[in-house]
Design a protein around this motif. Structure first.
Motif, PDB file in Angstrom:
ATOM      1  N   SER A  58       0.825  -1.207   0.000  1.00 14.67           N
ATOM      2  CA  SER A  58       0.000   0.000   0.000  1.00 14.67           C
ATOM      3  C   SER A  58       0.863   1.262   0.000  1.00 14.67           C
ATOM      4  CB  SER A  58      -0.957  -0.003   1.198  1.00 14.67           C
ATOM      5  OG  SER A  58      -0.258  -0.082   2.403  1.00 14.67           O
ATOM      6  N   GLU A  59       2.150   1.116   0.203  1.00 13.39           N
ATOM      7  CA  GLU A  59       3.088   2.235   0.113  1.00 13.39           C
ATOM      8  C   GLU A  59       3.707   2.348  -1.275  1.00 13.39           C
ATOM      9  OE1 GLU A  59       5.916   2.169   3.351  1.00 13.39           O
ATOM     10  OE2 GLU A  59       4.417   1.262   4.662  1.00 13.39           O
ATOM     11  N   GLY A  60       3.289   1.467  -2.202  1.00 11.94           N
ATOM     12  CA  GLY A  60       3.866   1.439  -3.538  1.00 11.94           C
ATOM     13  C   GLY A  60       3.184   2.394  -4.504  1.00 11.94           C
ATOM     14  N   GLU A  61       3.667   2.384  -5.725  1.00 14.15           N
ATOM     15  CA  GLU A  61       3.166   3.265  -6.789  1.00 14.15           C
ATOM     16  C   GLU A  61       2.173   2.527  -7.673  1.00 14.15           C
ATOM     17  OE1 GLU A  61       3.910   6.541  -7.317  1.00 14.15           O
ATOM     18  OE2 GLU A  61       5.006   6.467  -5.424  1.00 14.15           O
ATOM     19  N   VAL A  62       1.106   3.221  -8.045  1.00 13.69           N
ATOM     20  CA  VAL A  62       0.091   2.682  -8.950  1.00 13.69           C
ATOM     21  C   VAL A  62       0.340   3.255 -10.335  1.00 13.69           C
ATOM     22  CG1 VAL A  62      -2.380   2.595  -9.451  1.00 13.69           C
ATOM     23  CG2 VAL A  62      -1.576   2.480  -7.081  1.00 13.69           C
ATOM     24  N   ASP A  63       0.352   2.368 -11.342  1.00 13.62           N
ATOM     25  CA  ASP A  63       0.501   2.784 -12.740  1.00 13.62           C
ATOM     26  C   ASP A  63      -0.434   1.927 -13.574  1.00 13.62           C
ATOM     27  OD1 ASP A  63       1.354   3.871 -15.138  1.00 13.62           O
ATOM     28  OD2 ASP A  63       3.176   2.659 -15.226  1.00 13.62           O
ATOM     29  N   GLY A  64      -1.500   2.521 -14.067  1.00  8.70           N
ATOM     30  CA  GLY A  64      -2.493   1.747 -14.811  1.00  8.70           C
ATOM     31  C   GLY A  64      -3.097   0.700 -13.892  1.00  8.70           C
ATOM     32  N   ASN A  65      -3.071  -0.559 -14.324  1.00  6.61           N
ATOM     33  CA  ASN A  65      -3.588  -1.664 -13.521  1.00  6.61           C
ATOM     34  C   ASN A  65      -2.467  -2.436 -12.844  1.00  6.61           C
ATOM     35  OD1 ASN A  65      -6.370  -1.343 -13.829  1.00  6.61           O
ATOM     36  ND2 ASN A  65      -6.315  -2.300 -15.840  1.00  6.61           N
ATOM     37  N   THR A  66      -1.401  -1.729 -12.465  1.00  7.05           N
ATOM     38  CA  THR A  66      -0.289  -2.380 -11.773  1.00  7.05           C
ATOM     39  C   THR A  66       0.039  -1.635 -10.485  1.00  7.05           C
ATOM     40  OG1 THR A  66       1.484  -1.133 -12.875  1.00  7.05           O
ATOM     41  CG2 THR A  66       0.734  -3.168 -13.948  1.00  7.05           C
TER      42      THR A  66
END
Length: 129
Positions: A58-66
């Motif tokens: 949940s601390e990561g980066e969202v890019d599109g559906n990833t």
């Protein structure tokens, strides 16, 4: 974020409590879940712990559906849970999401892959429960 059980699904949050695009941590039953709101307005729920580095996704980066793990850069498909690049090789658990009006409900009792129609998100505009 809060949770209250209803027919296999638990109320996790209001859609407005999620970032416009990004991830947030939720405790659903005994599981830590990354609630991910994508640019196309969909909400996904996946296990919060990276299968490689054992850190919070949940601390990561969202890019599109990833969703990308912030520690070593593993990227996971939000629909299938599959890792898309090393170092992770094991998939994430993906949980079914229902949008009921402005409420986000999640079923963590079975992976979305176990559902007969394999739909991980449904919008139930007229459902009051």
């Amino acid at each position: 974020m809060h949770a209250s059980p209803v027919a296999g699904f638990e109320l996790v949050c209001a859609i407005g409590e999620l970032p416009t695009v990004g991830a947030a941590l939720a405790q659903v039953g005994d599981k830590r879940v990354a609630m991910v709101h994508t640019q196309d307005g969909k909400v996904h729920a996946v296990q919060d712990t990276c299968t490689h580095g054992a850190v919070s996704l949940s601390e990561g980066e969202v890019d599109g559906n990833t969703l990308e793990c912030w520690l070593h850069g593993s990227r996971f498909d939000l629909i299938s849970g599959r890792p898309l690049c090393p170092p992770a090789t094991a998939p994430l658990e993906v949980y079914e999401v229902q949008l009921r009006g402005e409420e986000v409900w999640v079923d963590v009792n079975a992976s979305a892959h176990d559902k007969p129609d394999n739909r991980h998100q449904r919008t139930l505009a007229n459902d009051k429960n």
